[in-house]
Motif scaffolding. Structure first.
Motif, short mmCIF file in Angstrom:
data_model
loop_
_atom_site.label_atom_id
_atom_site.label_comp_id
_atom_site.label_asym_id
_atom_site.label_seq_id
_atom_site.Cartn_x
_atom_site.Cartn_y
_atom_site.Cartn_z
N SER A 82 52.91 24.32 81.13
CA SER A 82 52.26 25.50 81.68
C SER A 82 51.43 26.26 80.67
O SER A 82 50.55 27.03 81.04
CB SER A 82 53.32 26.45 82.27
OG SER A 82 54.26 26.81 81.27
N SER A 83 51.68 26.09 79.37
CA SER A 83 50.97 26.85 78.35
C SER A 83 49.65 26.23 77.93
O SER A 83 48.89 26.83 77.17
CB SER A 83 51.87 27.03 77.11
OG SER A 83 52.16 25.76 76.54
N ILE A 84 49.36 25.02 78.41
CA ILE A 84 48.13 24.34 78.03
C ILE A 84 46.97 24.86 78.86
O ILE A 84 46.98 24.80 80.09
CB ILE A 84 48.26 22.82 78.22
CG1 ILE A 84 49.36 22.27 77.31
CG2 ILE A 84 46.94 22.12 77.92
CD1 ILE A 84 49.58 20.78 77.46
N ALA A 85 45.96 25.41 78.20
CA ALA A 85 44.82 25.99 78.90
C ALA A 85 43.92 24.90 79.45
O ALA A 85 43.82 23.81 78.88
CB ALA A 85 44.04 26.88 77.94
N PRO A 86 43.22 25.17 80.56
CA PRO A 86 42.26 24.20 81.09
C PRO A 86 41.18 23.90 80.05
O PRO A 86 40.81 24.76 79.25
CB PRO A 86 41.67 24.93 82.31
CG PRO A 86 42.70 25.93 82.69
CD PRO A 86 43.34 26.36 81.41
N LYS A 87 40.68 22.67 80.08
CA LYS A 87 39.68 22.25 79.08
C LYS A 87 38.43 21.73 79.79
O LYS A 87 38.52 20.86 80.66
CB LYS A 87 40.27 21.15 78.19
CG LYS A 87 39.30 20.63 77.12
CD LYS A 87 39.91 19.47 76.34
CE LYS A 87 40.03 18.22 77.19
NZ LYS A 87 40.51 17.04 76.42
N LEU A 88 37.28 22.24 79.40
CA LEU A 88 36.02 21.74 79.93
C LEU A 88 35.69 20.41 79.27
O LEU A 88 35.57 20.33 78.05
CB LEU A 88 34.89 22.74 79.67
CG LEU A 88 33.47 22.28 80.05
CD1 LEU A 88 33.36 21.99 81.54
CD2 LEU A 88 32.44 23.33 79.62
N VAL A 89 35.54 19.37 80.08
CA VAL A 89 35.18 18.05 79.55
C VAL A 89 33.66 17.94 79.42
O VAL A 89 33.14 17.56 78.38
CB VAL A 89 35.72 16.93 80.45
CG1 VAL A 89 35.34 15.56 79.89
CG2 VAL A 89 37.25 17.04 80.57
#
Length: 264
Positions: free
Chosen positions: A9-16
């Motif tokens: 849950s702590s992993i932020a979304p990442k723009l690919v």
């Protein structure tokens, strides 16, 4: 596609990658959960979520579990307590064994949407059913609020669209493309909406093979980007952005490859 938010849950979304196409853009991100770990509170900054629903807008509350790829069981369970085992787990229901090929409400986007949208979203969907038995037929789209604060904290509203079951449709790809078309038209109908979040429609409970779901998503997003809205200001690049939130980097890369191939 099952959420990973429970244990990451702590992993932020990442723009690919972002792909600008004239006056619109398509972005592909990875996220642990497009429902609870995306939206306005993250860098993805999407105000609307496209939700793969069912024709009745009932979520998945009618069934304790269900087969991936369908069909929908004919009969609703009379009791959640039938065939209980010593440890309190249901072993069979409706002639279906728990286990391989079965999905649970928390396994799918629609289940999480209705869980977090709570009674407010459920009441709104029930109201829509009063006027029409199937308020969201396959390929169509319907808008609701985000319901309770848990979901409203992430999105302002939800666009529900019903994908077909891959193995129980005469033209599943055509119907799935129509889902993207109906949902994006409704989502961006409000000129103030700039960014809309969408999962990989059809790849969960509806049983589309991942390769097929990715192919249709690429085709639909490029088609959407090429459909220019005359009301948009000249010279504005990517004013309207369709934002995919996927679970795996490999799926994101495949989707981008298909988009790049189709736009050239």
């Amino acid at each position: 596609m099952t959420s990973k938010a429970f244990f990451k849950s702590s992993i932020a979304p990442k723009l690919v990658q972002r792909v600008d196409m004239g006056r619109k853009a398509v972005e592909v991100w990875t996220t642990t959960c497009i429902v609870s770990n995306f939206g306005e509170k993250t860098d993805a900054n999407c105000s609307i979520l496209i939700n793969p629903s069912n024709p009745e807008l009932s979520g998945v509350s009618n069934f304790p579990y269900f087969p991936k790829g369908g069909p929908v069981p004919r009969d609703k369970p009379r009791s959640m307590h039938k065939d209980w085992q010593p440890l309190g787990f249901v072993s069979t229901w409706g002639g279906m064994e728990v286990g391989t090929g079965m999905m649970f409400p928390v396994s799918v986007v629609d289940g999480l949407v209705h869980q977090m949208g709570g009674w407010k979203l459920q009441a709104e969907c029930a109201w829509l059913r009063l006027t029409k038995t199937e308020p969201c037929p396959i390929g169509s789209a319907v808008a609701t609020t985000a319901g309770n604060d848990r979901l409203a904290a992430h999105y302002r509203s939800v666009i529900h669209t019903t994908p077909p079951f891959y193995d129980h449709s005469d033209s599943p790809k055509v119907s799935l493309r129509q889902c993207y078309k109906s949902a994006t038209e409704l989502a961006f109908a409000d000129s103030s909406i700039a960014r809309v979040a969408v999962p990989l429609l059809g790849s969960g409970a509806r049983g589309f093979p991942m390769a097929v779901a990715i192919d249709v998503a690429a085709e639909a997003s490029v088609e959407w980007a090429r459909c220019v809205n005359d009301s948009m200001d000249d010279g504005v690049i990517g004013e309207k952005t369709l934002v995919f939130g996927l679970l795996e980097d490999s799926y994101a890369e495949q989707l981008l490859e298909h988009i790049e191939r189709l736009r050239t």
